[in-house]
Enzyme design. Structure first.
Site, PDB file in Angstrom:
ATOM      1  CE  LYS A   1      15.408  16.197 -44.360  1.00  0.00           C
ATOM      2  NZ  LYS A   1      14.834  15.736 -43.083  1.00  0.00           N
TER       3      LYS A   1
ATOM      4  CD  GLN B   1      11.436  14.624 -42.168  1.00  0.00           C
ATOM      5  OE1 GLN B   1      12.553  14.264 -42.528  1.00  0.00           O
ATOM      6  NE2 GLN B   1      11.189  15.864 -41.813  1.00  0.00           N
TER       7      GLN B   1
ATOM      8  CG  ASP C   1      17.898  13.438 -38.733  1.00  0.00           C
ATOM      9  OD1 ASP C   1      18.130  14.436 -39.438  1.00  0.00           O
ATOM     10  OD2 ASP C   1      16.841  12.774 -38.793  1.00  0.00           O
TER      11      ASP C   1
HETATM   12  N1  GUN Z   1      11.519  17.110 -38.816  1.00  0.00           N
HETATM   13  C1  GUN Z   1      11.849  18.423 -38.902  1.00  0.00           C
HETATM   14  N2  GUN Z   1      13.189  18.566 -39.114  1.00  0.00           N
HETATM   15  C2  GUN Z   1      13.696  17.319 -39.135  1.00  0.00           C
HETATM   16  C3  GUN Z   1      15.009  16.819 -39.318  1.00  0.00           C
HETATM   17  O1  GUN Z   1      16.001  17.554 -39.482  1.00  0.00           O
HETATM   18  N3  GUN Z   1      15.134  15.461 -39.295  1.00  0.00           N
HETATM   19  C4  GUN Z   1      14.076  14.617 -39.107  1.00  0.00           C
HETATM   20  N4  GUN Z   1      14.305  13.298 -39.082  1.00  0.00           N
HETATM   21  N5  GUN Z   1      12.844  15.068 -38.932  1.00  0.00           N
HETATM   22  C5  GUN Z   1      12.657  16.401 -38.953  1.00  0.00           C
END
Ligand code: GUN
Length: 314
Positions: A72, A116, A139
């Protein structure tokens, strides 16, 4: 958005007489969206504006989470966004994490941020998600955004479902009236996908069946499906016998399988046995190079929306 013909990529010629299968190429589409975002950022900056800015909070040292967050941050750099990575020790208190969330909520230089997941067991992930200001929840995990999506209001869509919808749109896949079977009921993929595929929309209008670990006769349901969205996390679970001719297959799974013939020592497998299933399908997403690359770029698109304050205008 580029024209559909640029995304068309049929199976290799020796398959041609057997099948008109088309690969939904997430790698290519995400690359094109990346270029569009990059161009948009260049224009903004050339007009003297600041670039969009995404922040991420990573708690602890989970290997997979580190990899995802690094992707990211790298994508932010690639498109010209600012990024802030807040790395926190896995023994921080829930209170301390909530303070960091509040700080990001109030920071006008940060358009959107993510925490995350998963979080360490002593931290209540639900409480943390609820603390995120919905306008900055790129998200799309906050109940306000999930609720807005459910009602069809403008909302941040969770990145994986958003990426899948963009693939369906770019390839002009006809979904209307089709029977869509989704395997996996996670909050991040299965549940939101069920809402998006059922909504009254050009790339929706499906009759959706949401399957999970307690579903009876899963194989029969799969065999009758026009569209299968596989997000169960079992590598190569779906084979050709479970799929009807000309099915549309979206494979969300991605698992490392030990493979000594590879330099890396592993290969990546989806939830669908691609080699077995591909030539029966009308469309299929490969793994890697299908849904995966669309997920990260969709987070960038949400961040751009947050910057432009598009989502909460209506
Ligand atoms: N853990 C697995 N996929 C994601 C996601 O798309 N966003 C976040 N914040 N955590 C994750």
């Amino acid at each position: 958005m580029r024209h559909i013909s640029e995304y068309k990529k049929v199976a290799p010629s020796h398959f041609f007489y057997l099948s008109l299968m088309e690969i939904l190429d997430g790698k290519l589409l995400s690359k094109n969206i990346k270029e569009e975002l990059k161009h948009e950022v260049n224009v903004l900056v050339s007009e003297g504006k600041r670039a969009p800015h995404l922040a991420a909070i990573l708690v602890g040292n989970d290997g997979a989470s580190e990899t995802y967050v690094n992707h990211k941050v790298k994508m932010c750099n690639d498109v010209g966004f600012g990024s802030t990575l807040l790395r926190l020790d896995d023994n921080i208190s829930e209170e301390f994490l909530l303070e960091q969330v509040e700080r990001l909520n109030k920071d006008d230089e940060i358009d959107g941020f993510i925490v995350q997941l998963p979080l360490p067991a002593h931290i209540n992930a639900r409480k943390v998600t609820l603390a995120i200001e919905p306008k900055k929840d790129v998200d799309g995990f906050h109940p306000v955004n999930m609720g807005r999506m459910l009602l069809g209001h403008p909302a941040y869509l969770p990145a994986t479902p958003y990426g899948i919808m963009q693939l369906l749109r770019a390839y002009e896949v006809d979904t209307s009236g089709k029977d869509c079977v989704i395997v996996g009921r996670s909050n991040i993929v299965g549940k939101p996908m069920s809402v998006l595929m059922a909504r009254n929309h050009k790339y929706g209008n499906c009759t959706v069946t949401l399957c999970h670990s307690k579903t009876n006769d899963l194989e029969l349901k799969l065999k009758n499906a026009d569209i299968i969205i596989a997000a169960l996390g079992k590598p190569e679970f779906i084979n050709a016998d479970m799929v009807k001719d000309n099915a549309i297959i979206i494979d969300v799974g991605i698992t490392r399988i030990p493979d000594e013939s590879r330099k890396s020592g592993y290969r990546l497998a989806g939830d669908v046995n691609y080699a077995d299933v591909a030539e029966k399908c009308s469309y299929i997403t490969p793994v890697p190079g299908g849904v995966g690359p669309m997920t990260v770029i969709s987070l960038m698109k949400n961040t751009m929306k947050a910057y432009k304050k598009q989502v909460y205008k209506s």
